[in-house]
Design a protein around this motif. Structure first.
Motif, PDB file in Angstrom:
ATOM      1  N   SER A   1      91.569 -59.998 -21.133  1.00 36.52           N
ATOM      2  CA  SER A   1      92.594 -60.061 -22.179  1.00 36.52           C
ATOM      3  C   SER A   1      91.995 -60.538 -23.496  1.00 36.52           C
ATOM      4  N   PHE A   2      91.134 -61.539 -23.429  1.00 35.11           N
ATOM      5  CA  PHE A   2      90.529 -62.097 -24.641  1.00 35.11           C
ATOM      6  C   PHE A   2      89.667 -61.054 -25.349  1.00 35.11           C
ATOM      7  N   ILE A   3      88.821 -60.353 -24.606  1.00 40.63           N
ATOM      8  CA  ILE A   3      87.950 -59.341 -25.218  1.00 40.63           C
ATOM      9  C   ILE A   3      88.782 -58.168 -25.735  1.00 40.63           C
TER      10      ILE A   3
ATOM     11  N   LYS B   1      94.939 -58.232  -8.965  1.00 41.44           N
ATOM     12  CA  LYS B   1      94.762 -57.773  -7.587  1.00 41.44           C
ATOM     13  C   LYS B   1      93.363 -57.180  -7.384  1.00 41.44           C
ATOM     14  N   GLU B   2      92.864 -56.463  -8.379  1.00 40.33           N
ATOM     15  CA  GLU B   2      91.542 -55.855  -8.253  1.00 40.33           C
ATOM     16  C   GLU B   2      90.451 -56.916  -8.221  1.00 40.33           C
ATOM     17  N   PHE B   3      90.536 -57.893  -9.116  1.00 38.96           N
ATOM     18  CA  PHE B   3      89.549 -58.973  -9.106  1.00 38.96           C
ATOM     19  C   PHE B   3      89.653 -59.801  -7.824  1.00 38.96           C
TER      20      PHE B   3
ATOM     21  N   PHE C   1      88.843 -63.990 -14.769  1.00 45.88           N
ATOM     22  CA  PHE C   1      88.374 -62.693 -15.236  1.00 45.88           C
ATOM     23  C   PHE C   1      89.493 -61.874 -15.876  1.00 45.88           C
ATOM     24  N   THR C   2      90.728 -62.081 -15.441  1.00 46.08           N
ATOM     25  CA  THR C   2      91.860 -61.431 -16.120  1.00 46.08           C
ATOM     26  C   THR C   2      92.014 -61.978 -17.534  1.00 46.08           C
TER      27      THR C   2
END
Length: 224
Positions: free
Chosen positions: A78-80, A56-58, A73-74
């Motif tokens: 998650s990956f990082i 929601k923020e992105f 971007f979510t």
């Protein structure tokens, strides 16, 4: 044998002449099957709430016309985050502490944003080079400054993540190597300080993942 203080961060471990340090980067994939449970545990429910909030923020940053970009971007967050937390476990290589990893994430994103912006919104990109209200005499300097700031963006993204991750790991290593050389009366203080640093590194792992993803989404919103 450790040749230097920073050699512990070098991806040089191998098995049968095959490097396997970077395998830790893909360990996060092993957590994915749990997300498909019909009634998942509380940890999966918490993770779903976090990702939905980030989505929601992105989505707010990118605008209603780019809802698909928020998933990118979510997933990046998650990956990082998986790699940062896996690096806190013993004997697991921290791939996010290397520029090889962080620059590989930041540079393609930045190049794609720049190409999309200049090919589809050329006038909009030109307007970003000169802020509104800039005097005529300062316009050449503002164009130069804005151009340099745009060029160094992938480098700042990559260095910020790698430097923050390697700094905490280096401090934990330095304190841990002091264990055999200090009196036994000081060992509880050392262990307590190590636990506090580990908690701090856990917070840094979350914050740096969020900062990397949110800055990338802000850069993407500028080219729309």
């Amino acid at each position: 044998m450790m040749t230097s203080l920073f050699s512990i961060f070098d991806p040089t471990s191998s098995l049968f002449s095959l490097p396997f340090n970077w395998i830790s980067t893909f360990l996060g994939i092993t957590f994915l099957p749990y997300s498909y449970w019909a009634s998942g545990p509380r940890l999966i429910f918490l993770w779903s709430k976090i990702t939905s909030t980030l989505h929601k923020e992105f989505k707010t940053i990118l605008g209603p016309s780019n809802t698909g970009g928020s998933f990118i971007f979510t997933s990046l967050f998650s990956f990082i985050l998986f790699n940062n937390f896996l690096g806190l476990l013993p004997y697991i290589f921290t791939s996010s502490s290397h520029l090889t990893m962080t620059l590989t994430l930041a540079l393609p994103l930045w190049v794609s944003f720049i190409l999309f912006g200049w090919l589809n919104h050329t006038q909009h990109m030109f307007s970003h080079l000169v802020p509104q209200g800039t005097p005529w005499a300062l316009m050449p300097f503002m164009v130069l400054i804005e151009t340099i700031s745009n060029i160094i963006r992938p480098g700042t993204l990559a260095i910020r993540l790698a430097a923050n991750m390697i700094a905490g790991h280096l401090l934990l290593t330095l304190l841990g190597n002091m264990g055999p050389f200090i009196p036994e009366s000081l060992l509880p203080i050392l262990i307590f300080s190590q636990i506090l640093l580990l908690l701090l590194e856990s917070a840094v792992a979350i914050i740096q993942s969020y900062v990397f993803a949110i800055l990338s989404s802000l850069y993407a919103s500028e080219v729309n």
